[in-house]
Scaffold this motif. Structure first.
Motif, PDB file in Angstrom:
ATOM      1  N   LYS A 103       2.724 -12.567  16.671  1.00 14.50           N
ATOM      2  CA  LYS A 103       1.946 -12.085  15.832  1.00 14.50           C
ATOM      3  C   LYS A 103       2.342 -10.821  14.757  1.00 14.50           C
ATOM      4  O   LYS A 103       1.992 -10.557  13.445  1.00 14.50           O
ATOM      5  CB  LYS A 103       0.336 -11.849  16.673  1.00 14.50           C
ATOM      6  N   GLU A 104       2.331  -9.865  15.843  1.00 14.92           N
ATOM      7  CA  GLU A 104       3.429  -8.511  15.014  1.00 14.92           C
ATOM      8  C   GLU A 104       4.086  -8.885  14.560  1.00 14.92           C
ATOM      9  O   GLU A 104       4.538  -8.811  13.588  1.00 14.92           O
ATOM     10  CB  GLU A 104       3.490  -7.932  16.383  1.00 14.92           C
ATOM     11  N   ILE A 105       5.551  -9.868  14.692  1.00 11.73           N
ATOM     12  CA  ILE A 105       6.677 -10.630  13.600  1.00 11.73           C
ATOM     13  C   ILE A 105       6.023 -11.607  12.538  1.00 11.73           C
ATOM     14  O   ILE A 105       6.243 -10.699  11.185  1.00 11.73           O
ATOM     15  CB  ILE A 105       6.864 -11.634  14.503  1.00 11.73           C
ATOM     16  N   LYS A 106       5.332 -12.042  12.553  1.00 12.48           N
ATOM     17  CA  LYS A 106       4.108 -12.677  11.297  1.00 12.48           C
ATOM     18  C   LYS A 106       3.818 -11.340  10.315  1.00 12.48           C
ATOM     19  O   LYS A 106       3.819 -11.966   9.235  1.00 12.48           O
ATOM     20  CB  LYS A 106       3.337 -13.481  12.021  1.00 12.48           C
ATOM     21  N   GLN A 107       2.800 -10.444  11.303  1.00 16.20           N
ATOM     22  CA  GLN A 107       2.190  -9.454  10.255  1.00 16.20           C
ATOM     23  C   GLN A 107       3.769  -8.971   9.780  1.00 16.20           C
ATOM     24  O   GLN A 107       3.696  -8.246   8.005  1.00 16.20           O
ATOM     25  CB  GLN A 107       1.524  -8.452  11.112  1.00 16.20           C
ATOM     26  N   GLU A 108       4.912  -8.704  10.492  1.00 13.23           N
ATOM     27  CA  GLU A 108       5.749  -7.334   9.371  1.00 13.23           C
ATOM     28  C   GLU A 108       6.533  -8.353   8.603  1.00 13.23           C
ATOM     29  O   GLU A 108       7.302  -7.650   7.771  1.00 13.23           O
ATOM     30  CB  GLU A 108       6.997  -7.569  10.850  1.00 13.23           C
ATOM     31  N   ILE A 109       7.025  -9.725   8.705  1.00 12.93           N
ATOM     32  CA  ILE A 109       7.132 -11.020   8.054  1.00 12.93           C
ATOM     33  C   ILE A 109       6.384 -10.696   6.522  1.00 12.93           C
ATOM     34  O   ILE A 109       6.882 -10.630   4.948  1.00 12.93           O
ATOM     35  CB  ILE A 109       7.411 -11.999   8.277  1.00 12.93           C
ATOM     36  N   ASN A 110       4.749 -10.817   6.769  1.00 13.60           N
ATOM     37  CA  ASN A 110       4.025 -11.208   5.727  1.00 13.60           C
ATOM     38  C   ASN A 110       3.829  -9.370   5.253  1.00 13.60           C
ATOM     39  O   ASN A 110       4.272  -9.412   3.726  1.00 13.60           O
ATOM     40  CB  ASN A 110       2.323 -10.834   6.792  1.00 13.60           C
ATOM     41  N   LYS A 111       3.992  -8.403   5.470  1.00 15.12           N
ATOM     42  CA  LYS A 111       4.415  -6.974   4.848  1.00 15.12           C
ATOM     43  C   LYS A 111       5.925  -6.440   4.078  1.00 15.12           C
ATOM     44  O   LYS A 111       5.596  -6.593   3.125  1.00 15.12           O
ATOM     45  CB  LYS A 111       4.601  -5.751   5.824  1.00 15.12           C
TER      46      LYS A 111
END
Length: 114
Positions: A103-111
């Motif tokens: 989830k953290e990685i996905k959030q960073e990618i989305n940012k």
């Protein structure tokens, strides 16, 4: 002496290292069963169940009691179920941690995309 103990422990865990063997143990949790019963529950050939039971018997994890023409299997030491439960809790913790990291990685990618 310590090396022999480590080898014994490794061999014990090897005896648990097959999905069918775990399935057998989980199904022996509720009641003793014979090969035919385990075969039907696990959807495996009787010969495959017998082979896996032989591995578990070799490490004294299960015992068989002959009743007429059938052999009924049971777990020799019920503490094995505690071990399986503890392993499942470890796996659940690992999975929860992995999902959190994802989830953290996905959030960073989305940012970075946004």
């Amino acid at each position: 002496m310590q090396k022999e103990l480590f080898q014994f422990e490794a061999d014990f865990f090897k005896a648990l290292s097959h999905p069918a063997r775990i399935g057998i143990l989980e199904n022996l949790r509720s009641a003793d069963k014979n090969v035919n019963e385990l075969s039907q529950i696990l959807n495996l050939e009787g010969s495959a169940v017998s082979q896996q039971l032989a591995q578990l018997r070799a490490k004294n994890i299960v015992v068989g009691i002959k009743e007429g023409t059938k052999v009924t299997y049971s777990v020799k030491d019920p503490l094995i179920f505690q071990l399986l439960d503890d392993a499942r809790r470890i796996f659940d913790n690992h999975l929860a941690e992995t999902l959190s990291q994802w989830k953290e990685i996905k959030q960073e990618i989305n940012k970075t995309r946004g």
